[in-house]
Design an enzyme around this catalytic site. Structure first.
Site, PDB file in Angstrom:
ATOM      1  N   LYS A  13       0.833  -1.219   0.000  1.00 51.11           N
ATOM      2  CA  LYS A  13       0.000   0.000   0.000  1.00 51.11           C
ATOM      3  C   LYS A  13       0.869   1.272   0.000  1.00 51.11           C
ATOM      4  O   LYS A  13       0.584   2.208  -0.737  1.00 51.11           O
ATOM      5  CB  LYS A  13      -0.932   0.024   1.230  1.00 51.11           C
ATOM      6  CG  LYS A  13      -1.878  -1.178   1.313  1.00 51.11           C
ATOM      7  CD  LYS A  13      -2.879  -1.023   2.447  1.00 51.11           C
ATOM      8  CE  LYS A  13      -2.281  -0.992   3.834  1.00 51.11           C
ATOM      9  NZ  LYS A  13      -1.581  -2.235   4.235  1.00 51.11           N
ATOM     10  N   ARG A  88      -9.639   0.901   8.894  1.00 50.11           N
ATOM     11  CA  ARG A  88      -9.256  -0.465   9.259  1.00 50.11           C
ATOM     12  C   ARG A  88     -10.369  -1.175  10.009  1.00 50.11           C
ATOM     13  O   ARG A  88     -10.213  -2.352  10.350  1.00 50.11           O
ATOM     14  CB  ARG A  88      -8.010  -0.432  10.134  1.00 50.11           C
ATOM     15  CG  ARG A  88      -6.695  -0.713   9.387  1.00 50.11           C
ATOM     16  CD  ARG A  88      -5.593  -0.486  10.359  1.00 50.11           C
ATOM     17  NE  ARG A  88      -4.371  -1.163  10.153  1.00 50.11           N
ATOM     18  CZ  ARG A  88      -3.264  -0.609   9.643  1.00 50.11           C
ATOM     19  NH1 ARG A  88      -3.297   0.602   9.172  1.00 50.11           N
ATOM     20  NH2 ARG A  88      -2.140  -1.293   9.595  1.00 50.11           N
ATOM     21  N   ARG A 127      12.266  -5.097   5.386  1.00 49.16           N
ATOM     22  CA  ARG A 127      11.983  -3.678   5.120  1.00 49.16           C
ATOM     23  C   ARG A 127      12.837  -2.759   5.999  1.00 49.16           C
ATOM     24  O   ARG A 127      12.998  -3.007   7.190  1.00 49.16           O
ATOM     25  CB  ARG A 127      10.495  -3.427   5.397  1.00 49.16           C
ATOM     26  CG  ARG A 127      10.073  -1.992   5.245  1.00 49.16           C
ATOM     27  CD  ARG A 127       8.590  -1.870   5.084  1.00 49.16           C
ATOM     28  NE  ARG A 127       7.847  -2.053   6.329  1.00 49.16           N
ATOM     29  CZ  ARG A 127       6.525  -1.882   6.417  1.00 49.16           C
ATOM     30  NH1 ARG A 127       5.826  -1.563   5.347  1.00 49.16           N
ATOM     31  NH2 ARG A 127       5.908  -2.062   7.562  1.00 49.16           N
ATOM     32  N   ARG A 162      11.511  -0.909  11.477  1.00 46.45           N
ATOM     33  CA  ARG A 162      10.350  -0.541  12.291  1.00 46.45           C
ATOM     34  C   ARG A 162      10.181  -1.467  13.486  1.00 46.45           C
ATOM     35  O   ARG A 162      10.332  -2.678  13.359  1.00 46.45           O
ATOM     36  CB  ARG A 162       9.078  -0.587  11.422  1.00 46.45           C
ATOM     37  CG  ARG A 162       8.677   0.774  10.908  1.00 46.45           C
ATOM     38  CD  ARG A 162       7.543   0.674   9.943  1.00 46.45           C
ATOM     39  NE  ARG A 162       6.345   0.029  10.498  1.00 46.45           N
ATOM     40  CZ  ARG A 162       5.184  -0.003   9.882  1.00 46.45           C
ATOM     41  NH1 ARG A 162       5.041   0.572   8.706  1.00 46.45           N
ATOM     42  NH2 ARG A 162       4.148  -0.608  10.415  1.00 46.45           N
ATOM     43  N   ARG A 173      -0.198  -8.765  13.504  1.00 48.26           N
ATOM     44  CA  ARG A 173      -0.826  -7.757  12.635  1.00 48.26           C
ATOM     45  C   ARG A 173      -1.641  -8.419  11.528  1.00 48.26           C
ATOM     46  O   ARG A 173      -2.695  -7.921  11.135  1.00 48.26           O
ATOM     47  CB  ARG A 173       0.244  -6.828  12.054  1.00 48.26           C
ATOM     48  CG  ARG A 173       0.757  -5.837  13.103  1.00 48.26           C
ATOM     49  CD  ARG A 173       2.131  -5.269  12.765  1.00 48.26           C
ATOM     50  NE  ARG A 173       2.189  -4.502  11.564  1.00 48.26           N
ATOM     51  CZ  ARG A 173       3.296  -4.342  10.816  1.00 48.26           C
ATOM     52  NH1 ARG A 173       4.427  -4.922  11.179  1.00 48.26           N
ATOM     53  NH2 ARG A 173       3.267  -3.617   9.737  1.00 48.26           N
TER      54      ARG A 173
END
Ligand code: AMP
Length: 217
Positions: A13, A88, A127, A162, A173
């Protein structure tokens, strides 16, 4: 252009939002980025949100709603916006639709990205992001490595992993996504706004699918 992007964490996204912003001039608004900024600045919202974010749970609706509604009223969203990571929950989707209808600027599309669980874990554990809020570039140790290890190509800031991109929190998640956010796909299908996209593949390849989907009726 006013769109929302749906899909599990790591479905692309953020990457697709940046490409959409470049191509169509609509403002990228990521609720996760806004929350991380609030945590960084240690605002009241940030202090309340941190515990939820660190454990991979959703921040309570009212906190996120107030934050996003305020953001959408800023001048840079007048030409359009790409909502990334918001809504969400059903309550967030209901309130967003109500506010945008009241303001006479309803959504044009909801784009949902599909991707496998293994691909999510591989994408997120590799990431690395630039913590400079004026930059915010993302990299990947395997798929998009920076020229110098752990340093942003664009602004030279040391890259960060992160806090919630650990395998344990990623799995939490994904679980939260399946329970609370995935049902929104049906919400937007019923509203006649849904465009479903295969999220696997290189960013440019996925972006081609997004552009095609947005152009179709
Ligand atoms: P993201 O950057 O979209 O992966 O979001 C990171 C974290 O911020 C999530 O795991 C949640 O804890 C929180 N968050 C982001 N957006 C929302 C939202 N719309 N509603 C509730 N919590 C959110």
């Amino acid at each position: 252009m006013r769109i929302v992007l749906l899909g599990p964490p790591g479905s692309g996204k953020g990457t697709q939002s940046a490409l959409l912003q470049e191509q169509y001039g609509a403002q990228h608004v990521a609720s996760g980025d806004l929350l991380r900024e609030a945590v960084e600045r240690e605002t009241e919202l940030g202090c309340k949100a941190k515990q939820y974010m660190d454990s991979g749970r959703l921040v309570p609706d009212q906190l996120v709603l107030d934050m996003v509604k305020e953001r959408l009223l800023r001048p840079d969203c007048r030409k359009g916006f790409i909502l990334d990571g918001f809504p969400r929950t059903d309550a967030q989707a209901d309130e967003l639709a109500r506010v945008l209808t009241e303001e006479g600027r309803p959504l044009d599309h909801a784009v949902a990205f599909a991707i496998s669980r293994d691909a999510i874990v591989e994408r997120l554990t590799g990431r690395r992001s630039c913590p400079n809020s004026d930059c915010g570039r993302t990299f990947h140790v395997k798929f998009k490595p920076p020229a110098v290890d752990d340093v942003c190509d664009e602004c030279g800031t040391p890259l960060r992993w992160r806090d919630d991109d650990t395998e344990e929190t990623i799995l939490k998640r994904i679980e939260v996504y399946i329970e609370q956010t995935k049902p929104l796909i049906e919400w937007y299908r019923k509203a006649g706004l849904l465009r479903e996209i295969e999220g696997a593949g290189a960013p440019a390849e996925v972006f081609g699918r997004v552009r095609e989907a947005l152009a179709s009726n």
